[in-house]
Design an enzyme around this catalytic site. Structure first.
Site, PDB file in Angstrom:
ATOM      1  N   LYS A 175     -37.349 -15.728   3.180  1.00 34.49           N
ATOM      2  CA  LYS A 175     -38.674 -15.229   2.803  1.00 34.49           C
ATOM      3  C   LYS A 175     -39.721 -16.252   3.212  1.00 34.49           C
ATOM      4  O   LYS A 175     -39.788 -17.340   2.649  1.00 34.49           O
ATOM      5  CB  LYS A 175     -38.788 -14.982   1.295  1.00 34.49           C
ATOM      6  CG  LYS A 175     -40.072 -14.207   0.938  1.00 34.49           C
ATOM      7  CD  LYS A 175     -40.422 -14.256  -0.516  1.00 34.49           C
ATOM      8  CE  LYS A 175     -41.380 -15.378  -0.837  1.00 34.49           C
ATOM      9  NZ  LYS A 175     -42.726 -15.203  -0.211  1.00 34.49           N
ATOM     10  N   GLU A 251     -37.347 -28.841  -2.474  1.00 32.17           N
ATOM     11  CA  GLU A 251     -38.255 -29.860  -1.937  1.00 32.17           C
ATOM     12  C   GLU A 251     -39.644 -29.454  -2.373  1.00 32.17           C
ATOM     13  O   GLU A 251     -40.185 -28.461  -1.908  1.00 32.17           O
ATOM     14  CB  GLU A 251     -38.121 -29.942  -0.419  1.00 32.17           C
ATOM     15  CG  GLU A 251     -38.707 -31.239   0.141  1.00 32.17           C
ATOM     16  CD  GLU A 251     -40.077 -31.035   0.766  1.00 32.17           C
ATOM     17  OE1 GLU A 251     -41.067 -31.424   0.094  1.00 32.17           O
ATOM     18  OE2 GLU A 251     -40.165 -30.506   1.866  1.00 32.17           O
ATOM     19  N   CYS A 285     -46.787 -32.034   2.350  1.00 33.73           N
ATOM     20  CA  CYS A 285     -46.265 -32.550   1.083  1.00 33.73           C
ATOM     21  C   CYS A 285     -46.009 -34.050   1.161  1.00 33.73           C
ATOM     22  O   CYS A 285     -46.005 -34.745   0.141  1.00 33.73           O
ATOM     23  CB  CYS A 285     -44.985 -31.810   0.693  1.00 33.73           C
ATOM     24  SG  CYS A 285     -43.708 -31.793   1.966  1.00 33.73           S
ATOM     25  N   GLU A 379     -51.757 -33.479  -6.898  1.00 27.10           N
ATOM     26  CA  GLU A 379     -51.565 -33.168  -5.474  1.00 27.10           C
ATOM     27  C   GLU A 379     -52.684 -32.230  -5.016  1.00 27.10           C
ATOM     28  O   GLU A 379     -52.731 -31.063  -5.421  1.00 27.10           O
ATOM     29  CB  GLU A 379     -50.204 -32.514  -5.231  1.00 27.10           C
ATOM     30  CG  GLU A 379     -49.941 -32.266  -3.753  1.00 27.10           C
ATOM     31  CD  GLU A 379     -48.589 -31.628  -3.482  1.00 27.10           C
ATOM     32  OE1 GLU A 379     -47.964 -31.976  -2.457  1.00 27.10           O
ATOM     33  OE2 GLU A 379     -48.157 -30.779  -4.285  1.00 27.10           O
TER      34      GLU A 379
END
Length: 481
Positions: A175, A251, A285, A379
């Site tokens: 996906k 992750e 990331c 973040e």
């Protein structure tokens, strides 16, 4: 003309049962450029059923390693031949400048080639025993893998997941992010052309909670889940997997520390610092979003860093020479914009950067923020770096580790002992010394804390995507009396 990219289920590209679609928007023009079918429970179930049949009854898991290697190597060749088409899809989906998108295609093809070769060359272990017995290990495919890929590196992160899964004989339901759905459809088309049997690689489009993502991760026919994305979604996926006791590889987010000591080679350090936070418009990331500068070189470093940030060519990602594109979507632009607009409110100031036109946020350097400011703690996932000065090694290690995240860090120093010492003390899955974003696919990749669970790469991927089995054989029998 709006282009169409369908689901790929059991070797056929299809619409959804109910005919619903959703749009992919070019973030530079902010216009619809493609449509994909909006999947639901029926499409998720059909894709898993196809993958289950292809694993239980099909040839792929039972092929020898060289046979799988040949098919996957052919897929890598086709990816290189269709590099412009694959790169264009990622550029139009999320605004990545064309040279960076082409570099992603090259790395994606290398992912496929590496794992094709790795599984063909891998060996099990043998365990000699004194008792007249002999033991050895087998690494057999685990089954049906659900792979959920992120929007910031749509093709590259998808291949990082599916390459080892396919190489070790599994079947896959992939996906893509709803924001970047198209390049993996091109990949699935190429996989069929390369000779991958129907049902071995399936692609289903949709959203997360209450949509395809949830339906895929909650299905009892799935044997493995691998996900890259934000930490909250990772928590939900881990909960779904725990209920069925299936392994997951997650992750997740990051808030990378980029540490520059006063003995660093400044030209090298500033070059990499620009890449670490402004490549892909900071939507990485692994971004070095917390920049720690030893006080003795802070002023000189910031002078060079600011000049290089301001020299980046901002514009149309499809135009020649563009180095820096827009943020990927209106929703994401709104999020990053909120962090930029409130810097002064939290006690900091912009050394350079700020908001641009449309969905652009300029390369932004923030100084003077306290350590509890959201821009420092959270973040942002955009081109915003927060600068903090430090005096001692112990101080900066403590600052770098003071975060729930632990995906990666960078250390710039010409002192070899310090490089080893600090790397060992940092709470991170990867530490780059005097560089950034360099990967050896044999090495473990993953994070600690809120940055994820598990490691992939080389033998670490083998452990996750296979069921290791011990075989113990009697060699010598007691003679009959």
């Amino acid at each position: 003309m709006v282009e169409f990219f369908g689901h790929v289920i059991d070797g056929r590209e299809t619409e959804s049962e109910d005919g619903r679609r959703f749009d992919s928007v070019n973030p530079f023009t902010r216009e619809v450029w493609a449509q994909v079918p909006l999947g639901g429970r029926a499409e998720a179930s059909a894709a898993i059923a196809a993958a289950r049949r292809a694993f239980d009854d099909g040839p792929w898991p039972h092929l020898g390693p060289q046979a799988r290697q040949a098919v996957l190597r052919r897929l890598a060749e086709l990816m290189v031949e269709h590099a412009d088409e694959l790169a264009r899809a990622d550029t139009l989906d999320m605004g990545k400048p064309t040279p960076q998108a082409l570099a992603d295609v090259e790395r994606s093809a290398w992912n496929i080639r590496f794992f094709a070769d790795h599984q063909a060359l891998s060996c099990g272990d043998q365990y000699p025993m004194d008792s007249g017995h002999h033991a050895y290990s087998l690494f057999q495919p685990a089954g049906v893998v659900v792979a959920i890929a992120p929007w910031n590196f749509p093709l590259m992160m998808a291949t990082w997941k599916i390459a080892p899964a396919l190489a070790w004989g599994n079947t896959v339901v992939l996906k893509p992010s709803e924001h970047t759905p198209t390049s993996v459809v091109v990949l699935a088309r190429l996989a069929l052309e390369a000779g991958l049997p129907p049902g071995v690689l399936n692609v289903v489009h949709g959203f997360g909670t209450g949509s395809v993502g949830e339906f895929l991760t909650d299905d009892d026919r799935v044997d493995r889940i691998t996900f890259t994305g934000e930490s909250r979604t990772g928590n939900a996926i881990m909960g779904a997997a725990a209920r069925r006791l299936i392994p997951v590889s997650l992750e997740l987010g990051g808030k990378g520390a980029n540490i520059v000591f006063d003995d660093a080679e400044l030209e090298n350090a500033t070059d990499w610092a620009v890449q670490a936070i402004f490549r892909n418009a900071g939507q990485v990331c692994l971004a070095g979003s917390r920049l720690f500068l030893q006080r003795g070189i802070a002023e000189r470093f910031l002078e060079r860093f600011r000049a290089k940030a301001e020299a980046l060519v901002i514009g149309d990602p499809l135009a020649e020479g563009t180095e820096f594109g827009p943020l990927s979507s209106e929703v994401h632009h709104t999020k990053v914009k909120g962090y930029v607009e409130t810097v002064e409110q939290h006690g900091g100031r912009l050394l350079t950067g700020g908001l641009g036109e449309g969905w652009f946020v300029k390369p932004t350097i923030v100084v003077g923020l306290p350590l509890d400011a959201p821009q420092y703690r959270e973040e942002i996932f955009g081109p915003v770096v927060v600068v903090t000065e430090f005096d001692t090694e112990d101080e900066v290690v403590s600052l770098a580790n003071d975060t729930p995240y632990g995906l990666n860090a960078m250390v710039f120093t010409e002192n070899l002992s310090r490089a080893h010492r600090v790397s060992a003390r940092l709470k991170a899955g990867t530490v780059w010394v005097n560089c950034f974003f360099i990967r050896d696919l044999r090495a473990p990749f993953g994070g600690v804390g809120a940055s994820g669970v598990g490691r992939e790469g080389g033998n670490f991927s083998r452990e996750f995507f296979t069921e290791p089995k011990a075989v113990v054989m009697q060699v010598n029998r007691e003679p009959e009396s």
